[in-house]
Design a protein around this motif. Structure first.
Motif, PDB file in Angstrom:
ATOM      1  N   GLN A 103      11.166   7.827   3.414  1.00 46.26           N
ATOM      2  CA  GLN A 103      11.721   8.427   2.201  1.00 46.26           C
ATOM      3  C   GLN A 103      13.020   9.176   2.509  1.00 46.26           C
ATOM      4  N   ASP A 104      13.086   9.817   3.678  1.00 46.10           N
ATOM      5  CA  ASP A 104      14.302  10.538   4.071  1.00 46.10           C
ATOM      6  C   ASP A 104      15.468   9.589   4.329  1.00 46.10           C
ATOM      7  N   CYS A 105      15.172   8.388   4.809  1.00 42.79           N
ATOM      8  CA  CYS A 105      16.225   7.457   5.225  1.00 42.79           C
ATOM      9  C   CYS A 105      16.529   6.368   4.197  1.00 42.79           C
ATOM     10  N   THR A 106      15.817   6.363   3.074  1.00 41.85           N
ATOM     11  CA  THR A 106      16.051   5.344   2.050  1.00 41.85           C
ATOM     12  C   THR A 106      16.157   6.013   0.688  1.00 41.85           C
ATOM     13  N   PHE A 107      16.256   5.199  -0.320  1.00 41.50           N
ATOM     14  CA  PHE A 107      16.304   5.695  -1.698  1.00 41.50           C
ATOM     15  C   PHE A 107      15.025   5.323  -2.430  1.00 41.50           C
ATOM     16  N   PHE A 108      13.908   5.218  -1.686  1.00 42.65           N
ATOM     17  CA  PHE A 108      12.642   4.760  -2.233  1.00 42.65           C
ATOM     18  C   PHE A 108      11.576   5.837  -2.227  1.00 42.65           C
ATOM     19  N   THR A 109      10.639   5.711  -3.168  1.00 43.05           N
ATOM     20  CA  THR A 109       9.436   6.535  -3.207  1.00 43.05           C
ATOM     21  C   THR A 109       8.380   5.866  -2.323  1.00 43.05           C
ATOM     22  N   ARG A 110       7.265   6.550  -2.112  1.00 41.80           N
ATOM     23  CA  ARG A 110       6.167   5.965  -1.333  1.00 41.80           C
ATOM     24  C   ARG A 110       5.691   4.657  -1.969  1.00 41.80           C
ATOM     25  N   LYS A 111       5.544   4.678  -3.267  1.00 40.00           N
ATOM     26  CA  LYS A 111       5.074   3.490  -3.981  1.00 40.00           C
ATOM     27  C   LYS A 111       6.040   2.319  -3.781  1.00 40.00           C
ATOM     28  N   GLU A 112       7.320   2.593  -3.846  1.00 37.03           N
ATOM     29  CA  GLU A 112       8.319   1.539  -3.644  1.00 37.03           C
ATOM     30  C   GLU A 112       8.312   1.042  -2.198  1.00 37.03           C
ATOM     31  N   ILE A 113       8.112   1.947  -1.260  1.00 39.75           N
ATOM     32  CA  ILE A 113       8.036   1.558   0.152  1.00 39.75           C
ATOM     33  C   ILE A 113       6.855   0.611   0.364  1.00 39.75           C
ATOM     34  N   LEU A 114       5.737   0.905  -0.261  1.00 43.61           N
ATOM     35  CA  LEU A 114       4.574   0.015  -0.154  1.00 43.61           C
ATOM     36  C   LEU A 114       4.850  -1.344  -0.800  1.00 43.61           C
ATOM     37  N   ARG A 115       5.581  -1.360  -1.915  1.00 40.36           N
ATOM     38  CA  ARG A 115       5.958  -2.634  -2.545  1.00 40.36           C
ATOM     39  C   ARG A 115       6.873  -3.438  -1.631  1.00 40.36           C
ATOM     40  N   VAL A 116       7.817  -2.752  -0.992  1.00 40.43           N
ATOM     41  CA  VAL A 116       8.720  -3.431  -0.052  1.00 40.43           C
ATOM     42  C   VAL A 116       7.905  -4.005   1.110  1.00 40.43           C
ATOM     43  N   PHE A 117       6.953  -3.239   1.620  1.00 39.00           N
ATOM     44  CA  PHE A 117       6.124  -3.730   2.712  1.00 39.00           C
ATOM     45  C   PHE A 117       5.317  -4.952   2.274  1.00 39.00           C
ATOM     46  N   LYS A 118       4.775  -4.901   1.082  1.00 38.95           N
ATOM     47  CA  LYS A 118       3.988  -6.035   0.573  1.00 38.95           C
ATOM     48  C   LYS A 118       4.864  -7.296   0.514  1.00 38.95           C
ATOM     49  N   ARG A 119       6.081  -7.152   0.037  1.00 33.07           N
ATOM     50  CA  ARG A 119       6.986  -8.299  -0.046  1.00 33.07           C
ATOM     51  C   ARG A 119       7.372  -8.788   1.345  1.00 33.07           C
ATOM     52  N   PHE A 120       7.587  -7.862   2.261  1.00 32.13           N
ATOM     53  CA  PHE A 120       7.913  -8.223   3.640  1.00 32.13           C
ATOM     54  C   PHE A 120       6.757  -9.016   4.255  1.00 32.13           C
ATOM     55  N   ARG A 121       5.561  -8.519   4.069  1.00 30.34           N
ATOM     56  CA  ARG A 121       4.384  -9.163   4.638  1.00 30.34           C
ATOM     57  C   ARG A 121       4.147 -10.546   4.030  1.00 30.34           C
ATOM     58  N   GLU A 122       4.437 -10.711   2.747  1.00 31.03           N
ATOM     59  CA  GLU A 122       4.229 -11.996   2.066  1.00 31.03           C
ATOM     60  C   GLU A 122       5.086 -13.115   2.662  1.00 31.03           C
ATOM     61  N   VAL A 123       6.206 -12.751   3.272  1.00 35.42           N
ATOM     62  CA  VAL A 123       7.070 -13.762   3.874  1.00 35.42           C
ATOM     63  C   VAL A 123       6.357 -14.452   5.035  1.00 35.42           C
TER      64      VAL A 123
END
Length: 192
Positions: A17-37
């Motif tokens: 959160q300190d190094c991005t412009f994302f909330t925890r929920k958004e970080i988890l969504r990004v991780f989910k998309r990363f993992r789906e690849v």
């Protein structure tokens, strides 16, 4: 008392959160998309340094991420954001990429990364070869421009933006050009 899978520790979330412009929920969504690849490669729970050590190969990220698939700069974007410089993305690389391309990212960060993307040879300037490569990528599928047409476009961009007359664009000159074309930055985003 269910077994809740913890993807990241509280400290990791705070750092992200300190190094991005994302909330925890958004970080988890990004991780989910990363993992789906590559679910076979990316674990459900990141341990120790896996967020930087597990990398999705360039070919997979370009082909399986719709945000990158149609972008003419897809390979270059992956190269710029990957710590290995070859386009293989770790989760943290991917998180940085989406953060910079998010609507929340400030203009100056977008300009900085746009400059890095356009600086194909990495010499801290955007020269004629860099611009020619960019024009070629932007018009690759149309094939309407001849090499002479591309050269004219490159020369016009240099003429318009090269304030100090050295035949290339410095970061400051590039930034000045971008400020005069606000529609450029409006296309510099990806939704998560």
């Amino acid at each position: 008392m269910g077994n809740k899978l913890v993807t990241f520790t509280d400290q990791q979330f705070e750092n992200y959160q300190d190094c991005t412009f994302f909330t925890r929920k958004e970080i988890l969504r990004v991780f989910k998309r990363f993992r789906e690849v590559r679910p076979d490669l990316v674990p459900k729970q990141m341990k120790k340094n896996q967020a930087v050590s597990v990398r999705i190969p360039l070919e997979d990220s370009i082909e399986k991420l719709p945000e990158l698939h149609e972008n003419p700069f897809k390979k270059r974007i992956c190269e710029v954001f990957s710590r290995d410089g070859k386009g293989n993305l770790s989760f943290e690389d991917f998180l940085d990429l989406l953060s910079v391309f998010s609507e929340q990212a400030p203009r100056d960060i977008k300009v900085f990364y746009a400059f890095r993307i356009y600086d194909f040879d990495g010499d801290q300037h955007i020269g004629q070869e860099d611009l020619d490569q960019a024009v070629l990528l932007l018009t690759k599928h149309t094939q309407e421009l001849t090499p002479e047409d591309r050269q004219q476009i490159v020369e016009k961009v240099i003429e318009e933006g090269d304030v100090d007359g050295d035949g290339k664009l410095s970061y400051m000159e590039f930034e000045h050009v971008i400020l005069r074309a606000p529609e450029f930055l409006s296309t510099f985003h990806i939704r998560i």
